[in-house]
Design a protein around this motif. Sequence first.
Motif, PDB file in Angstrom:
ATOM      1  N   LEU A  77       0.797  -1.634   0.344  1.00  0.00           N
ATOM      2  CA  LEU A  77       0.014  -0.667   0.265  1.00  0.00           C
ATOM      3  C   LEU A  77       0.572   1.343  -0.046  1.00  0.00           C
ATOM      4  O   LEU A  77       0.555   2.366  -0.100  1.00  0.00           O
ATOM      5  N   GLU A  78       1.949   1.154   0.131  1.00  0.00           N
ATOM      6  CA  GLU A  78       3.046   2.653   0.095  1.00  0.00           C
ATOM      7  C   GLU A  78       3.359   2.741  -1.118  1.00  0.00           C
ATOM      8  O   GLU A  78       3.868   3.991  -0.801  1.00  0.00           O
ATOM      9  N   GLY A  79       2.975   2.304  -2.531  1.00  0.00           N
ATOM     10  CA  GLY A  79       3.223   3.083  -3.471  1.00  0.00           C
ATOM     11  C   GLY A  79       4.717   3.067  -3.967  1.00  0.00           C
ATOM     12  O   GLY A  79       4.969   4.272  -5.090  1.00  0.00           O
ATOM     13  N   ALA A  80       5.208   2.484  -3.375  1.00  0.00           N
ATOM     14  CA  ALA A  80       6.720   2.537  -4.202  1.00  0.00           C
ATOM     15  C   ALA A  80       6.766   1.438  -5.400  1.00  0.00           C
ATOM     16  O   ALA A  80       5.717   0.518  -5.600  1.00  0.00           O
ATOM     17  N   ASN A  81       7.883   2.361  -5.916  1.00  0.00           N
ATOM     18  CA  ASN A  81       8.099   1.217  -7.080  1.00  0.00           C
ATOM     19  C   ASN A  81       9.536   0.300  -7.454  1.00  0.00           C
ATOM     20  O   ASN A  81       9.925  -0.363  -8.359  1.00  0.00           O
ATOM     21  N   VAL A  82       9.829   0.100  -6.521  1.00  0.00           N
ATOM     22  CA  VAL A  82      10.815  -0.543  -5.516  1.00  0.00           C
ATOM     23  C   VAL A  82      10.757  -2.068  -4.644  1.00  0.00           C
ATOM     24  O   VAL A  82      10.490  -0.949  -3.262  1.00  0.00           O
ATOM     25  N   LEU A  83      11.044  -2.975  -4.972  1.00  0.00           N
ATOM     26  CA  LEU A  83      10.374  -4.197  -3.746  1.00  0.00           C
ATOM     27  C   LEU A  83      11.873  -4.939  -3.311  1.00  0.00           C
ATOM     28  O   LEU A  83      12.336  -5.008  -4.075  1.00  0.00           O
ATOM     29  N   VAL A  84      11.961  -4.561  -1.800  1.00  0.00           N
ATOM     30  CA  VAL A  84      13.434  -4.551  -1.388  1.00  0.00           C
ATOM     31  C   VAL A  84      12.725  -5.769  -0.432  1.00  0.00           C
ATOM     32  O   VAL A  84      12.109  -5.493   0.619  1.00  0.00           O
ATOM     33  N   LEU A  85      12.409  -6.909  -0.519  1.00  0.00           N
ATOM     34  CA  LEU A  85      12.347  -8.171   0.120  1.00  0.00           C
ATOM     35  C   LEU A  85      13.202  -9.430   0.804  1.00  0.00           C
ATOM     36  O   LEU A  85      14.085  -9.770  -0.038  1.00  0.00           O
ATOM     37  N   ASP A  86      13.311  -9.343   2.109  1.00  0.00           N
ATOM     38  CA  ASP A  86      14.458 -10.000   2.583  1.00  0.00           C
ATOM     39  C   ASP A  86      13.517 -11.229   3.481  1.00  0.00           C
ATOM     40  O   ASP A  86      12.739 -11.140   4.148  1.00  0.00           O
ATOM     41  N   GLU A  87      13.993 -12.294   2.297  1.00  0.00           N
ATOM     42  CA  GLU A  87      13.152 -13.596   3.116  1.00  0.00           C
ATOM     43  C   GLU A  87      11.660 -13.979   3.227  1.00  0.00           C
ATOM     44  O   GLU A  87      11.033 -13.853   4.102  1.00  0.00           O
ATOM     45  N   PRO A  88      10.795 -12.934   2.373  1.00  0.00           N
ATOM     46  CA  PRO A  88       8.969 -12.858   1.973  1.00  0.00           C
ATOM     47  C   PRO A  88       8.562 -14.395   1.860  1.00  0.00           C
ATOM     48  O   PRO A  88       7.479 -14.905   2.790  1.00  0.00           O
ATOM     49  N   THR A  89       9.539 -15.124   2.054  1.00  0.00           N
ATOM     50  CA  THR A  89       8.427 -16.677   1.387  1.00  0.00           C
ATOM     51  C   THR A  89       8.397 -17.340   2.829  1.00  0.00           C
ATOM     52  O   THR A  89       7.701 -18.858   2.318  1.00  0.00           O
ATOM     53  N   ASN A  90       9.219 -17.052   3.363  1.00  0.00           N
ATOM     54  CA  ASN A  90       9.119 -18.337   5.321  1.00  0.00           C
ATOM     55  C   ASN A  90       7.334 -17.836   5.618  1.00  0.00           C
ATOM     56  O   ASN A  90       7.105 -17.417   6.017  1.00  0.00           O
ATOM     57  N   ASP A  91       7.026 -19.466   5.833  1.00  0.00           N
ATOM     58  CA  ASP A  91       5.924 -19.657   7.027  1.00  0.00           C
ATOM     59  C   ASP A  91       4.586 -19.571   5.665  1.00  0.00           C
ATOM     60  O   ASP A  91       3.705 -19.024   6.284  1.00  0.00           O
ATOM     61  N   LEU A  92       5.159 -19.107   4.432  1.00  0.00           N
ATOM     62  CA  LEU A  92       3.550 -18.682   3.555  1.00  0.00           C
ATOM     63  C   LEU A  92       2.788 -20.175   3.128  1.00  0.00           C
ATOM     64  O   LEU A  92       4.227 -20.630   2.911  1.00  0.00           O
ATOM     65  N   ASP A  93       1.839 -19.970   2.574  1.00  0.00           N
ATOM     66  CA  ASP A  93       1.560 -21.356   2.270  1.00  0.00           C
ATOM     67  C   ASP A  93       1.624 -21.217   0.619  1.00  0.00           C
ATOM     68  O   ASP A  93       1.922 -19.695   0.344  1.00  0.00           O
ATOM     69  N   ILE A  94       1.361 -22.382   0.406  1.00  0.00           N
ATOM     70  CA  ILE A  94       1.533 -23.209  -1.273  1.00  0.00           C
ATOM     71  C   ILE A  94       1.425 -21.546  -1.919  1.00  0.00           C
ATOM     72  O   ILE A  94       0.965 -21.111  -2.949  1.00  0.00           O
ATOM     73  N   VAL A  95      -0.478 -21.857  -1.507  1.00  0.00           N
ATOM     74  CA  VAL A  95      -1.181 -21.166  -2.695  1.00  0.00           C
ATOM     75  C   VAL A  95      -0.788 -19.765  -2.478  1.00  0.00           C
ATOM     76  O   VAL A  95      -1.334 -19.121  -3.543  1.00  0.00           O
ATOM     77  N   THR A  96      -0.658 -19.293  -1.427  1.00  0.00           N
ATOM     78  CA  THR A  96      -0.440 -17.669  -1.538  1.00  0.00           C
ATOM     79  C   THR A  96       1.517 -17.075  -1.561  1.00  0.00           C
ATOM     80  O   THR A  96       1.070 -16.565  -2.691  1.00  0.00           O
ATOM     81  N   LEU A  97       2.206 -18.025  -1.556  1.00  0.00           N
ATOM     82  CA  LEU A  97       3.308 -18.026  -2.500  1.00  0.00           C
ATOM     83  C   LEU A  97       2.556 -17.634  -3.937  1.00  0.00           C
ATOM     84  O   LEU A  97       3.473 -17.015  -4.485  1.00  0.00           O
ATOM     85  N   ASN A  98       1.482 -18.524  -4.314  1.00  0.00           N
ATOM     86  CA  ASN A  98       1.188 -18.158  -6.153  1.00  0.00           C
ATOM     87  C   ASN A  98       1.104 -16.744  -6.370  1.00  0.00           C
ATOM     88  O   ASN A  98       1.220 -16.464  -7.168  1.00  0.00           O
ATOM     89  N   VAL A  99       0.390 -16.639  -5.301  1.00  0.00           N
ATOM     90  CA  VAL A  99      -0.586 -15.469  -5.633  1.00  0.00           C
ATOM     91  C   VAL A  99       0.836 -14.322  -5.314  1.00  0.00           C
ATOM     92  O   VAL A  99       0.744 -13.615  -6.206  1.00  0.00           O
ATOM     93  N   LEU A 100       1.755 -14.541  -4.448  1.00  0.00           N
ATOM     94  CA  LEU A 100       2.797 -13.519  -4.949  1.00  0.00           C
ATOM     95  C   LEU A 100       3.290 -13.899  -5.911  1.00  0.00           C
ATOM     96  O   LEU A 100       3.740 -12.192  -6.203  1.00  0.00           O
TER      97      LEU A 100
END
Length: 637
Positions: free
Chosen positions: A458-481
């Motif tokens: 929601l921050e309106g960023a044009n560069v996403l810096v993601l450090d280990e965003p996939t930890n603990d996410l289920d597979i369905v949410t990973l597909n969405v991401l």
Amino acid sequence: MTLLRAAGIGLSFGSRTLFDDLTFTIEEGERVGLVGVNGSGKSTLMKLLAGAQPPDNGELQLQRGTRVVYLPQEPTFLEGATVASELSVARPGLREAIEAHQELSRRLAVAPAAEQEKLLARLAELADRVDRLGGWDSEHEARTLLDRLGVKDWERPISELSGGLRKRVAIARALLARPDLLLLDEPTNHLDADTVDWLEDALDQLPGSLLLVTHDRYFLDDLVDRIVEIEPGKGLTSYPGNYQAYVEQKMVALEQAELAQHKRERWIAQEVAWLRQGVEARRTKSKSRIDRAQKLMAEKGFVRPKVADLQILSAPRLGGVVIEAEHVGKRFGDRSVLKDVNFILQRGERVGIVGPNGVGKTTFLRTVLGELEPDEGTVIVGKNTRVAYYDQQRARLDPELTVYEAAWDEEWVTIGDRRQHLREYLEDLLFPVPMQRMQVKALSGGERNRLLLARLFLEGANVLVLDEPTNDLDIVTLNVLERLLLGFGGSVLLVTHDRYFLDKVATSILSFEGDGKVVRYEGSYETYRSLKAQSEAARAKAEKVSAAAPVKEAPKPEAAKPAQKRKLGYKEQRELEGMEATIEAAEERKAGLEAQLADPAVFSQASKVAALQAELDAASSEVERLYARWQELQELA
């Protein structure tokens, strides 16, 4: 033959029923993957099967003599335990047999002759038992496992280890135990991609059965032969085959269910129209038909499972400069974490960052974001660059706030042309109103991840810096991401150990290879693995050639003759005279290939990059070979 059977299992927490009359079996030698959305009960089912959580009703049956080892997401250890003490009891039966053999050997050395024959027979039995349980050198095997998992301190107390190192010790303990049934709950969390590769191979060679909960889809594709899905309110559904086979079968099942629901709705519409014809018309019809219609209308029809509706707020267009690092260096004390790092992030690129834990991936991110000052070099951030940073510690989420309070600072959000209330936005992200009143600290790891991602987007960023965003996410949410990042118009810097995710999302890989060295590989994660393997093979070959170069020693003096050193032959003399020019030409070729690989125009041509990298590896090997030959000829001269 059935190894484990859970029958009629029921379990509730307060008013929430998690399992009702659940039945589940695992056969000898079977490899099963357990999948389901966060909160569906995967970890709870693992605890039930391991005997760590008693059910409210039902029973658990194990084949006689079955050894079960359970590795939870957060492993536990005895108070005061060290790495050595935990691994020495990984196979208690083996340890006892070795100690009994050692004790009996001491007794045999001083035993009277009359007792020796009996003791020798017992000693042979113990030796056979040790062999059957895995051999004599268990400590060497344990140390080898730890070294491969990146744990160096054999005598260190477990309490002093980080969460990641504790998980690695627990993995080593589980592998050493060689159980008949191994239960693993998210074993790849806190592991780097190379270690995950190694663990996959180790589990593939492990005898016995396996039940695995993981969001790593390569793990599921390569290791399991059956997928069991937990669906809230529906129980368990089994699908033969690996993860890819499960996806295909699941899609077919969803399509068939939707078709059946469409037919059901049409039939209900017809029956409703008939029922509305009036009392006199219904009297002429069968009462059983009326009962069937009413029963069908009362049943809950098929509803496609909801998924988290993650969305990214539109952002300003990036300029020509996004983020650039020039000759960046960073030290902590005497340790150099980054050395002469050069990096350019361009518009639309999605760069995956990989490397062993502790080599500087997070330090690099914090340095290019300005949170840390570089000790050498400069970092340039474009004037139109707006960054949203996801840190793996989730420090931006205040655990004391409610989900609603932590999600955003305003009551309304606008995404695209749609304006909606924050409560509605959170409901779309699978946070119903009762959950929105919960404190953040009460959420699961996957739910916290989803909440932080929703806030960042929601921050309106044009560069996403993601450090280990996939930890603990289920597979369905990973597909969405995945789909969200693929459609994102800005740039992405991504640290993750999820190989499948990197393969789908990354356009290039930044590899942190230790000692401050950082190498960029264009293409997907699989391309990176291929190019790195070629480079390592070429380097190993060059080292082998260098090691195999003959080392000339002065001949030993004979009794009547002084030692003489062999002189260069005519051809060798000519070879030495031209060696300098030959080396110079080889180095020029190597430099030319390096320049081509550095050309941004080549970045999007994966096949050309692979071919050029192979040529560069060969050219590097040739330069090293020529230097080794030149040194040999110089020594002779």
